[in-house]
Design a protein around this motif. Structure first.
Motif, PDB file in Angstrom:
ATOM      1  N   TYR A   1     -25.738  -0.319   7.094  1.00  0.00           N
ATOM      2  CA  TYR A   1     -25.005   1.211   8.117  1.00  0.00           C
ATOM      3  C   TYR A   1     -23.386   0.347   8.637  1.00  0.00           C
ATOM      4  N   HIS A   2     -24.344  -0.266   9.607  1.00  0.00           N
ATOM      5  CA  HIS A   2     -23.244  -0.718  11.043  1.00  0.00           C
ATOM      6  C   HIS A   2     -22.390  -2.208   9.581  1.00  0.00           C
ATOM      7  N   LEU A   3     -22.946  -2.628   9.063  1.00  0.00           N
ATOM      8  CA  LEU A   3     -22.270  -3.694   8.379  1.00  0.00           C
ATOM      9  C   LEU A   3     -21.099  -3.363   7.347  1.00  0.00           C
ATOM     10  N   ASN A   4     -21.829  -2.373   6.659  1.00  0.00           N
ATOM     11  CA  ASN A   4     -20.380  -1.652   6.072  1.00  0.00           C
ATOM     12  C   ASN A   4     -19.534  -1.028   7.068  1.00  0.00           C
ATOM     13  N   GLN A   5     -19.913  -0.220   7.950  1.00  0.00           N
ATOM     14  CA  GLN A   5     -19.015   0.322   8.344  1.00  0.00           C
ATOM     15  C   GLN A   5     -17.632  -1.226   8.472  1.00  0.00           C
ATOM     16  N   PHE A   6     -18.113  -2.186   9.996  1.00  0.00           N
ATOM     17  CA  PHE A   6     -17.055  -3.127   9.783  1.00  0.00           C
ATOM     18  C   PHE A   6     -16.956  -3.617   8.794  1.00  0.00           C
ATOM     19  N   CYS A   7     -17.245  -3.819   7.664  1.00  0.00           N
ATOM     20  CA  CYS A   7     -16.493  -3.876   6.541  1.00  0.00           C
ATOM     21  C   CYS A   7     -15.115  -3.019   6.067  1.00  0.00           C
ATOM     22  N   MET A   8     -15.510  -1.716   5.956  1.00  0.00           N
ATOM     23  CA  MET A   8     -14.931  -1.103   6.431  1.00  0.00           C
ATOM     24  C   MET A   8     -13.436  -1.116   7.296  1.00  0.00           C
ATOM     25  N   SER A   9     -13.855  -1.241   8.239  1.00  0.00           N
ATOM     26  CA  SER A   9     -12.524  -1.082   9.512  1.00  0.00           C
ATOM     27  C   SER A   9     -11.394  -2.189   8.766  1.00  0.00           C
ATOM     28  N   LEU A  10     -11.771  -3.202   7.844  1.00  0.00           N
ATOM     29  CA  LEU A  10     -10.982  -4.124   7.700  1.00  0.00           C
ATOM     30  C   LEU A  10      -9.893  -3.574   6.625  1.00  0.00           C
ATOM     31  N   LEU A  11      -9.712  -1.910   6.118  1.00  0.00           N
ATOM     32  CA  LEU A  11      -9.227  -1.226   5.583  1.00  0.00           C
ATOM     33  C   LEU A  11      -8.024  -1.522   6.269  1.00  0.00           C
ATOM     34  N   LYS A  12      -7.709  -1.804   7.693  1.00  0.00           N
ATOM     35  CA  LYS A  12      -6.597  -1.731   8.788  1.00  0.00           C
ATOM     36  C   LYS A  12      -6.501  -2.990   8.772  1.00  0.00           C
ATOM     37  N   ALA A  13      -5.017  -2.832   8.721  1.00  0.00           N
ATOM     38  CA  ALA A  13      -4.145  -4.003   8.967  1.00  0.00           C
ATOM     39  C   ALA A  13      -4.515  -5.007  10.103  1.00  0.00           C
ATOM     40  N   VAL A  14      -4.569  -3.914  11.124  1.00  0.00           N
ATOM     41  CA  VAL A  14      -4.848  -4.630  12.868  1.00  0.00           C
ATOM     42  C   VAL A  14      -5.785  -5.106  12.651  1.00  0.00           C
ATOM     43  N   ASN A  15      -7.111  -4.501  12.271  1.00  0.00           N
ATOM     44  CA  ASN A  15      -8.390  -4.614  12.333  1.00  0.00           C
ATOM     45  C   ASN A  15      -8.323  -6.389  11.679  1.00  0.00           C
TER      46      ASN A  15
ATOM     47  N   GLU B   1      -6.261  -8.585  10.877  1.00  0.00           N
ATOM     48  CA  GLU B   1      -5.406  -9.842  12.250  1.00  0.00           C
ATOM     49  C   GLU B   1      -6.894  -9.544  12.726  1.00  0.00           C
ATOM     50  N   ARG B   2      -7.009  -8.958  13.865  1.00  0.00           N
ATOM     51  CA  ARG B   2      -8.300  -9.220  14.897  1.00  0.00           C
ATOM     52  C   ARG B   2      -9.149 -10.250  14.493  1.00  0.00           C
ATOM     53  N   PHE B   3      -9.721  -9.403  13.307  1.00  0.00           N
ATOM     54  CA  PHE B   3     -10.886 -10.440  12.635  1.00  0.00           C
ATOM     55  C   PHE B   3     -10.112 -11.668  12.176  1.00  0.00           C
TER      56      PHE B   3
ATOM     57  N   LYS C   1     -13.990  -6.007   0.757  1.00  0.00           N
ATOM     58  CA  LYS C   1     -13.167  -5.712   2.252  1.00  0.00           C
ATOM     59  C   LYS C   1     -13.016  -7.327   2.659  1.00  0.00           C
ATOM     60  N   ILE C   2     -13.779  -7.698   2.886  1.00  0.00           N
ATOM     61  CA  ILE C   2     -14.395  -8.688   3.854  1.00  0.00           C
ATOM     62  C   ILE C   2     -13.156 -10.068   2.749  1.00  0.00           C
ATOM     63  N   PHE C   3     -13.743 -10.395   1.340  1.00  0.00           N
ATOM     64  CA  PHE C   3     -13.158 -11.460   0.205  1.00  0.00           C
ATOM     65  C   PHE C   3     -11.570 -11.184   0.187  1.00  0.00           C
ATOM     66  N   ALA C   4     -11.083  -9.486   0.178  1.00  0.00           N
ATOM     67  CA  ALA C   4      -9.673  -9.072   0.205  1.00  0.00           C
ATOM     68  C   ALA C   4      -9.164  -9.998   1.596  1.00  0.00           C
ATOM     69  N   THR C   5      -9.944  -9.355   2.685  1.00  0.00           N
ATOM     70  CA  THR C   5      -9.552  -9.909   3.840  1.00  0.00           C
ATOM     71  C   THR C   5      -9.307 -11.690   3.421  1.00  0.00           C
ATOM     72  N   ASP C   6     -10.107 -12.315   3.022  1.00  0.00           N
ATOM     73  CA  ASP C   6      -9.653 -14.107   2.651  1.00  0.00           C
ATOM     74  C   ASP C   6      -8.592 -14.279   1.598  1.00  0.00           C
ATOM     75  N   GLY C   7      -8.297 -13.347   0.819  1.00  0.00           N
ATOM     76  CA  GLY C   7      -7.343 -13.371  -0.152  1.00  0.00           C
ATOM     77  C   GLY C   7      -7.861 -13.858  -1.254  1.00  0.00           C
ATOM     78  N   LYS C   8      -9.057 -13.174  -1.201  1.00  0.00           N
ATOM     79  CA  LYS C   8     -10.114 -13.561  -2.295  1.00  0.00           C
ATOM     80  C   LYS C   8     -10.377 -12.376  -3.720  1.00  0.00           C
ATOM     81  N   SER C   9     -10.026 -12.798  -4.987  1.00  0.00           N
ATOM     82  CA  SER C   9     -10.967 -11.769  -6.230  1.00  0.00           C
ATOM     83  C   SER C   9     -12.152 -11.064  -6.296  1.00  0.00           C
ATOM     84  N   PHE C  10     -12.559 -10.222  -6.604  1.00  0.00           N
ATOM     85  CA  PHE C  10     -14.053  -9.796  -6.784  1.00  0.00           C
ATOM     86  C   PHE C  10     -14.607 -10.636  -7.742  1.00  0.00           C
TER      87      PHE C  10
END
Length: 131
Positions: free
Chosen positions: A25-39, A41-43, A84-93
């Protein structure tokens, strides 16, 4: 996961069921937080500090830091959230899937274009051939 589920007999397969959903649950919630640009950048600015804001296990945090997607899945991560993590890293599925299978991205793409992974050794444990 606890034993006794009909799909526990499929080698190398992690099923995202209710138990895994609770575990991740918390891992997946962290991932969903990456939908926001500000998050995102913070990550990117301080991954560990951002992860420490989440009630994930240390093992989950270490898997994120190592970008060990197979481990994240085993710890309750859902691949659609992990994207959301690999997208944040600029990587493809495709990049992430190749990484998770231990293949190059080109080899993975060719395998998928040629019909996917063979069913050999991917059956129920009792159905596998001995040779």
């Amino acid at each position: 996961m606890t034993g006794g589920k009909p799909y526990d007999n499929v080698p190398g397969t992690v099923i995202f069921d209710a138990e895994m959903s609770r575990r991740g649950y918390h891992l997946n919630q962290f991932c969903m937080s990456l939908l926001k640009a500000v998050n995102r950048e913070r990550f990117r600015a301080n991954e560990r500090a951002y992860l420490d804001e989440w009630a994930m296990s240390e093992e989950q945090k270490q898997a994120v830091l190592a970008r060990d997607y197979n481990k994240m899945i085993a710890l309750g991560g859902n691949i659609y959230f992990l994207a959301k993590i690999f997208a944040t890293d600029g990587k493809s599925f495709q990049y992430a899937a190749a990484l998770m299978t231990g293949m190059s991205q080109e080899d993975y793409a060719n395998m998928m274009l040629n019909g996917g992974r063979s069913a050999e050794n991917n059956r129920y444990k009792g159905e596998q051939s001995d040779g």
